[in-house]
Design a protein around this motif. Structure first.
Motif, short mmCIF file in Angstrom:
data_model
loop_
_atom_site.label_atom_id
_atom_site.label_comp_id
_atom_site.label_asym_id
_atom_site.label_seq_id
_atom_site.Cartn_x
_atom_site.Cartn_y
_atom_site.Cartn_z
N ALA A 561 0.83 -1.21 0.00
CA ALA A 561 0.00 0.00 0.00
C ALA A 561 0.86 1.26 0.00
N GLN A 565 1.52 4.19 -2.97
CA GLN A 565 1.35 5.63 -2.73
C GLN A 565 2.60 6.39 -3.16
N TRP A 650 -2.82 7.47 5.51
CA TRP A 650 -3.54 6.21 5.77
C TRP A 650 -3.94 6.17 7.25
N ASP A 654 -8.17 1.92 9.63
CA ASP A 654 -8.87 1.59 8.38
C ASP A 654 -8.11 0.52 7.60
N ILE A 655 -6.81 0.71 7.47
CA ILE A 655 -6.06 -0.28 6.68
C ILE A 655 -5.95 -1.61 7.42
N MET A 658 -9.10 -3.32 6.58
CA MET A 658 -9.09 -3.75 5.19
C MET A 658 -8.20 -4.97 5.01
N ASP A 692 -7.89 -2.59 -4.32
CA ASP A 692 -8.35 -1.69 -3.25
C ASP A 692 -7.20 -0.81 -2.76
N SER A 693 -6.02 -1.42 -2.58
CA SER A 693 -4.88 -0.65 -2.10
C SER A 693 -4.49 0.43 -3.09
N ARG A 695 -6.43 2.04 -5.23
CA ARG A 695 -7.40 3.14 -5.17
C ARG A 695 -7.14 4.03 -3.95
N GLU A 696 -6.85 3.38 -2.81
CA GLU A 696 -6.54 4.15 -1.61
C GLU A 696 -5.25 4.93 -1.77
N ARG A 699 -5.88 7.98 -3.84
CA ARG A 699 -6.65 8.97 -3.07
C ARG A 699 -5.75 9.68 -2.06
N ASN A 700 -4.87 8.94 -1.37
CA ASN A 700 -4.03 9.54 -0.34
C ASN A 700 -2.82 10.27 -0.90
#
Length: 738
Positions: A561, A565, A650, A654-655, A658, A692-693, A695-696, A699-700
């Motif tokens: 993740a 990023q 992050w 939440d992570i 997930m 999913d990772s 997309r996060e 976003r971050n």
């Protein structure tokens, strides 16, 4: 025990006033002495002689000494009262803070020390919908109770010590009207009290054991107290009294409360002695000779037997067994642990040369006695000592001893050569059949730089620790039997934590074309990193343990993740970002593929675990998601990132949620044993988690990307992870002969 209401409401101002008044007395006595000298003694000198004058001047000389002694005693009482006020004030402040914390967190603290959870959520649908809430609340409650007990113990020990010191003979001995040996610190009083109990010739009563426990618990981490206590008790006498306490005469029936009291004493005494061995670490002028003597006495005492009940049995426990029993607690001096480990291995090697193995050397006819506290195999306690002392474990497991002219590599001896005796009597733990679990603790500490049970912030890897991790991967990956089958597989959970600790290096070994994946501190085996030829079988074997599986899986996904990023931040252009995302997704997929196949082997072939074991491990072991995030961010930023709160955008909680959900998906039901079903579920889980990772990560990272491109990119990364999963599963299957 001092009560909560008493400490909470105690007015300490009068004690502070008394301390100040006593502190002012020495100056007044000194002034009186000067006035007496000037107005009486000096006035008479030269004006009075004869027998009466001689006798008078002798008496006046004694009066001068009395003034000096009075000033000395007043000064020491003043310091003692100041010390007592400081102890009470600190305890009261800590109590107030704990009571405020309890109220803020919806816990009710009763006057008798009981703590009750009064959070309204406990009776609401929210609690049942959040399985982790009850466990979280229970942990907080236990922590509050523990800290409250600690505060009250410290206050009680200080109160009793101050009372004892102030009740001493204030009139001195036969020749002095004032006592010049008054205590000035509570540490000194408490150390004397504890040493007196340890030096008592007869067995201690229950009340005396309670008193000793209170003194040690309140001061076990205080270097001054620990030093004085150890020096006044002595190494050999310490072991003798400890052995006596843990070995009551035959026919003695101990209650559950008495057994619990002795177990607490073992922990308190071990921590205190450990603190004593480190009390001179920062001493100006080098080691304290008295502490050095104490440590040398412990080493010498290892070679003799201690028999608390010689009329019942001619055999007793060795000093090594007693010292190692205490070593499983606390922080111990690094150099002493090195010397002790060498001495322990020497004793075993010499025993082996005489036709004995560790079972015979440490076992029957020796017994633990009726309390069954401790362990017959002293190596288990020593391994846990290394497990709590990272600097010592790193040094010991990367060094060797010379025994009878032969070089003995410590790690090789412990991991390959030594036969670890089996049975709860040898380990002191009914749940562990041998000391391999303790060896795992030592290796975990040595490679991570923190105690094996420390959940604090990660410590950056040093070159020495990274080299040790590489050696372990090469050794175990080259010979998986070293951690296969009971009881050797007890090491797998620690090895899983160690792998999670070095996840960046693991992933980089499977592909790091653009250098996005960065180690946390010094890299493993620079410049090439782990060799995949030994890394794959290492992961495949270790990953069969449910706890190791969860630790490695969570750390891998958390690292991926963060790498995603970083790619988004470094390469915001879509065309450049796309292949870069694939590069960081693929290694995580390989790790997942190896673990998926390893898990299936554990469940359906090795039968060492079940689906439930893996699911239970997932449900309770979410720490590596947050720790993995912290280490990955720390590698990127160059600092040791915290593992709570928000990391680089992050939210850890939440992570964690997930990742836990994703890892749980990577399991099978008993009804779905077909190979293709298991394989498909593993691939689906890694694809979904990667998408999913990504997309996060986008976003971050702050990159503004249209939904269509985002979906396309997510699918690309998912395919890269899918390919990696296939590669990892294939490697593992081929390596296991399937």
């Amino acid at each position: 025990m001092v009560s909560i209401p008493y400490l909470d409401k105690a007015d300490l101002a009068p004690l502070a006033d008394a301390a100040a008044s006593w502190a002012a007395l020495p100056a007044k006595y000194e002034a009186l002495q000067r006035e007496f000298e000037q107005r009486v003694v000096n006035h008479l000198k030269g004006h009075w002689d004869g027998d009466a004058a001689d006798a008078a001047f002798v008496t006046m000389g004694k009066a001068r000494t009395e003034y000096e002694n009075a000033a000395t005693e007043a000064e020491r009482i003043g310091k003692l009262l100041q010390d007592a006020h400081g102890e009470f004030a600190a305890s009261q402040k800590q109590l107030h803070a704990l009571l405020d914390e309890a109220r803020d967190d919806h816990y009710k603290v009763y006057d008798d020390g009981r703590v009750e959870d009064v959070d309204p959520r406990q009776d609401s649908p929210t609690a049942s919908a959040s399985p982790g809430l009850a466990e979280e609340r229970k942990k907080k409650l236990d922590s509050l109770v523990s800290r409250l007990t600690r505060v009250l113990e410290v206050a009680t020990a200080a109160d009793e010590a101050a009372s004892s010191a102030l009740e001493r003979d204030a009139n001195g001995g036969d020749s002095d009207s004032f006592n010049t040996s008054v205590y000035t610190t509570l540490d000194a009083v408490e150390a004397d009290q504890a040493a007196a109990l340890m030096n008592k010739k007869d067995r201690l009563s229950d009340a005396e054991i309670t008193k000793l426990n209170l003194l040690l618990s309140a001061n076990k981490n205080d270097p001054e107290f620990a030093r004085d206590f150890a020096v006044k008790t002595g190494g050999e006498n310490m072991l003798s009294k400890y052995n006596e306490l843990m070995s009551p005469p035959a026919g003695t029936t101990l209650s559950k409360a008495q057994l619990a009291q002795l177990k607490e004493l073992k922990a308190n005494l071990g921590t205190t002695i450990g603190t004593a061995t480190t009390s001179d670490d920062h001493r100006k002028g080098g080691p304290d000779p008295e502490i050095t003597k104490f440590q040398n006495d412990l080493l010498k005492a290892g070679q003799r037997d201690f028999n608390a009940n010689p009329t019942e049995s001619p055999y007793g426990l060795s000093g090594y067994q007693l010292t190692s029993s205490l070593m499983s607690e606390g922080k111990w001096d690094k150099d002493f642990l090195q010397d002790y480990g060498d001495a322990l291995i020497t004793a075993e090697k010499n025993g082996a040369n005489g036709g004995q193995n560790p079972d015979a050397y440490w076992g029957y006819p020796r017994t633990l006695g009726t309390t069954n506290i401790g362990a017959l195999d002293p190596m288990t306690g020593f391994m846990d000592a290394l497990g709590h002392n990272p600097d010592a474990s790193t040094e010991f497991l990367t060094s060797e001893a010379t025994i009878d002219g032969e070089k003995v590599d410590h790690l090789d001896y412990l991991l390959k050569d030594r036969h670890w005796p089996e049975g709860p009597g040898y380990t002191g733990d009914p749940a562990n059949p041998s000391g391999y679990n303790n060896l795992g603790h030592a290796m975990e500490s040595a490679t991570s730089g923190r105690a094996f049970d420390d959940n604090g912030a990660p410590v950056k890897h040093t070159a020495e620790r990274a080299a040790l991790m590489n050696e372990l991967v090469e050794t175990i990956g080259g010979d998986p039997e070293l951690v296969s089958g009971s009881p050797r597989d007890e090491m797998r959970d620690s090895l899983g934590n160690m792998t999670a600790e070095y996840m960046a290096d693991v992933q980089a070994a499977f592909g790091n074309e653009q250098g996005t994946i960065k180690p946390f501190g010094e890299p493993v085996n620079p410049p090439n990193g782990f060799e995949t030829g030994t890394l794959v079988p290492f992961l495949a074997n270790v990953g069969r343990d449910p706890d190791a599986y969860v630790a490695i899986s969570e750390a891998s996904q958390a690292n991926t993740a963060i790498w995603m990023q970083e790619v988004a931040k470094q390469h915001p252009d879509y065309d450049v970002m796309t292949p870069a995302m694939g590069n960081v997704a693929h290694p995580g997929g390989i790790v997942a593929g190896i673990l998926s196949d390893a898990r299936d082997q554990a469940i359906f072939e090795e039968h060492s675990a079940s689906d439930k074991d893996f699911n239970d491990a997932v449900a309770t072991g979410d720490k590596w998601a947050g720790r993995g995030l912290g280490m990955a961010v720390g590698a990127v930023t160059g600092t040791a990132a915290p593992i709570v709160g928000t990391i680089a955008g992050w939210a850890v909680e939440d992570i964690q949620a997930m990742v836990v959900e994703q890892v749980q998906q990577d399991t099978t039901d008993e009804a779905q044993k077909e190979a293709y079903t298991r394989y498909a579920e593993g691939r689906t889980a890694v694809r979904d988690s990667t998408a999913d990772s990504l997309r996060e990560a986008i976003r971050n990272s702050g990159v503004d990307m249209p939904a269509k491109k985002l979906n396309t990119l997510a699918e690309y990364a998912a395919r890269a992870a899918d390919d990696g999963h296939t590669t990892g599963a294939t490697w593992n299957s081929s390596g296991s002969g399937r």
